[in-house]
Write an enzyme that holds these catalytic residues in place. Structure first.
Site, short mmCIF file in Angstrom:
data_model
loop_
_atom_site.label_atom_id
_atom_site.label_comp_id
_atom_site.label_asym_id
_atom_site.label_seq_id
_atom_site.Cartn_x
_atom_site.Cartn_y
_atom_site.Cartn_z
N LYS A 141 -37.51 -29.46 -60.09
CA LYS A 141 -38.21 -30.73 -60.30
C LYS A 141 -39.15 -30.68 -61.50
O LYS A 141 -39.49 -29.63 -62.03
CB LYS A 141 -38.95 -31.14 -59.02
CG LYS A 141 -37.98 -31.64 -57.96
CD LYS A 141 -38.65 -32.35 -56.81
CE LYS A 141 -37.60 -32.95 -55.87
NZ LYS A 141 -38.20 -33.59 -54.69
N ARG A 175 -34.51 -26.98 -49.56
CA ARG A 175 -33.38 -27.71 -50.18
C ARG A 175 -33.32 -27.34 -51.67
O ARG A 175 -34.28 -27.57 -52.40
CB ARG A 175 -33.60 -29.21 -49.99
CG ARG A 175 -32.48 -30.10 -50.54
CD ARG A 175 -32.79 -31.56 -50.25
NE ARG A 175 -31.74 -32.44 -50.72
CZ ARG A 175 -31.68 -32.97 -51.94
NH1 ARG A 175 -32.64 -32.70 -52.83
NH2 ARG A 175 -30.69 -33.77 -52.28
#
Length: 359
Positions: free
Chosen positions: A297, A332
């Protein structure tokens, strides 16, 4: 009514010789010796923060805190996903398969049916417990995909991977996509809107009786990074998730089927994300397994000279271990083999710490 929230802290290597002074976190591999008691005023703003040792904490409980304590320390039930039983006494890896042309980190890589299925098989072979299949990007600025196109993108992949005996999650916020994937055997719903984007989604999940991930997001993908604001990001999201869990329970979804995700990067600044990760253990007091997703991210790039998404592996691993150290049950990720290896080393350290010393 004012409240006090309980955030586990003061983690210790093992419980040996500390009877009554430490508690086990959510039935996992972590033990803590104190909590940060976060006292809220009658407007739910933080008034006082105190450290309370575990050995005296029960003397200070009201009914609400007693319930939080029970939820903090109770083991999390295993997930039954098809023929797969996934225990949650240690971190498990969820592999990401984005069947989209525009995902932020791997757009286009798994649009091809065979490529997506081979990738899923490779992820499971490398140690992934769950495969999360999505057909719509929810990166900042992403546009909404028509549900028919989303169904077309994911259906054949879901069907093939389910038939291969894998535990399969459908990553969507649309009821029609949930129905299509569940009809093909998907075992879990992962919704970035916490079943709030589509008015039918709660009914679909309740009727299916499957586990669901409720993720926090402030705003939608088009607007969520436009000046996100919180009074206290950790407390605000805890309260939001508490309310959301209550709403899905009212809709007929068993709390035992709820997994929570604080939504790293979804309507949060870099500072918000870092605060959430540092305080992640607070969310265990909601009594649900925690899914943590920070793989590749933007926050990693922000902390590392704007490294592009395909050069964020090391940062992704650092965040995965940080989440494991706060008791997250599901991590995840895009990079499954590397994350599994990192978590196996982490598990080895924990196993050694929890080996009773010789007399």
């Amino acid at each position: 009514m004012t409240r006090t929230l309980l955030r586990p802290t003061g983690f210790v290597d093992n419980p040996f010789g500390h009877d009554g002074k430490v508690a086990r976190l959510a039935g996992g591999l972590l033990f803590f010796a104190s909590v940060e008691a976060i006292r809220l005023d009658d407007t739910n703003r933080v008034a006082v923060r105190e450290l309370w040792p575990v050995e005296i904490i029960e003397d200070r409980f009201d009914e609400d805190m007693a319930q939080q304590w029970q939820r903090l320390t109770a083991p999390r039930p295993s997930l039954k996903l098809g023929d797969n039983t996934i225990t949650l006494d240690q971190p498990r890896v969820m592999g990401i398969i984005n069947a989209t042309p525009d995902s932020f980190s791997d757009g286009g890589s798994f649009e091809d049916f065979d490529a997506a299925c081979f990738a899923g098989a490779d992820m499971v072979g490398a140690g992934a417990s769950i495969l999360d299949i999505g057909g719509e990007s929810t990166r900042p600025g992403a546009q909404t995909v028509w549900e028919g196109d989303e169904i077309e993108r994911v259906s054949s992949i879901v069907e093939r991977l389910v038939k291969g005996g894998n535990a399969v999650s459908i990553d969507t916020r649309k009821a029609a996509v949930m129905e299509a994937a569940l009809g093909l055997g998907a075992h879990l719903v992962n919704d970035v809107s916490a079943l709030g984007w589509d008015e039918r989604s709660m009914e679909v999940v309740a009727n299916a009786g499957v586990p669901v991930v409720l993720m926090h997001a402030q705003g939608d993908p088009q607007t969520m990074q436009e000046n996100p604001h919180y009074d206290d990001v950790l407390v605000d999201i805890w309260l939001w998730l508490e309310d959301r869990i209550a709403k899905v329970e009212e809709a007929g979804i068993d709390r035992a089927n709820v997994i929570i995700d604080p939504g790293i990067g979804f309507g949060k600044t870099l500072a918000h994300n870092l605060q959430l990760i540092n305080g992640l253990a607070l969310f265990h007091s909601l009594g649900c397994p925690i899914l943590f997703g920070a793989s590749r991210k933007r926050m990693i790039g922000a902390l590392s000279n704007e490294a592009p998404a395909d050069q964020r592996l090391a940062g992704s691993l650092a965040l995965a271990i940080a989440a494991a150290n706060q008791g997250a049950q599901i991590i995840r990720v895009h990079d499954v083999p590397e994350t599994v290896q990192a978590l196996r080393v982490w598990r080895g350290l924990r196993d050694q710490a929890l080996t009773p010393p010789r007399a």
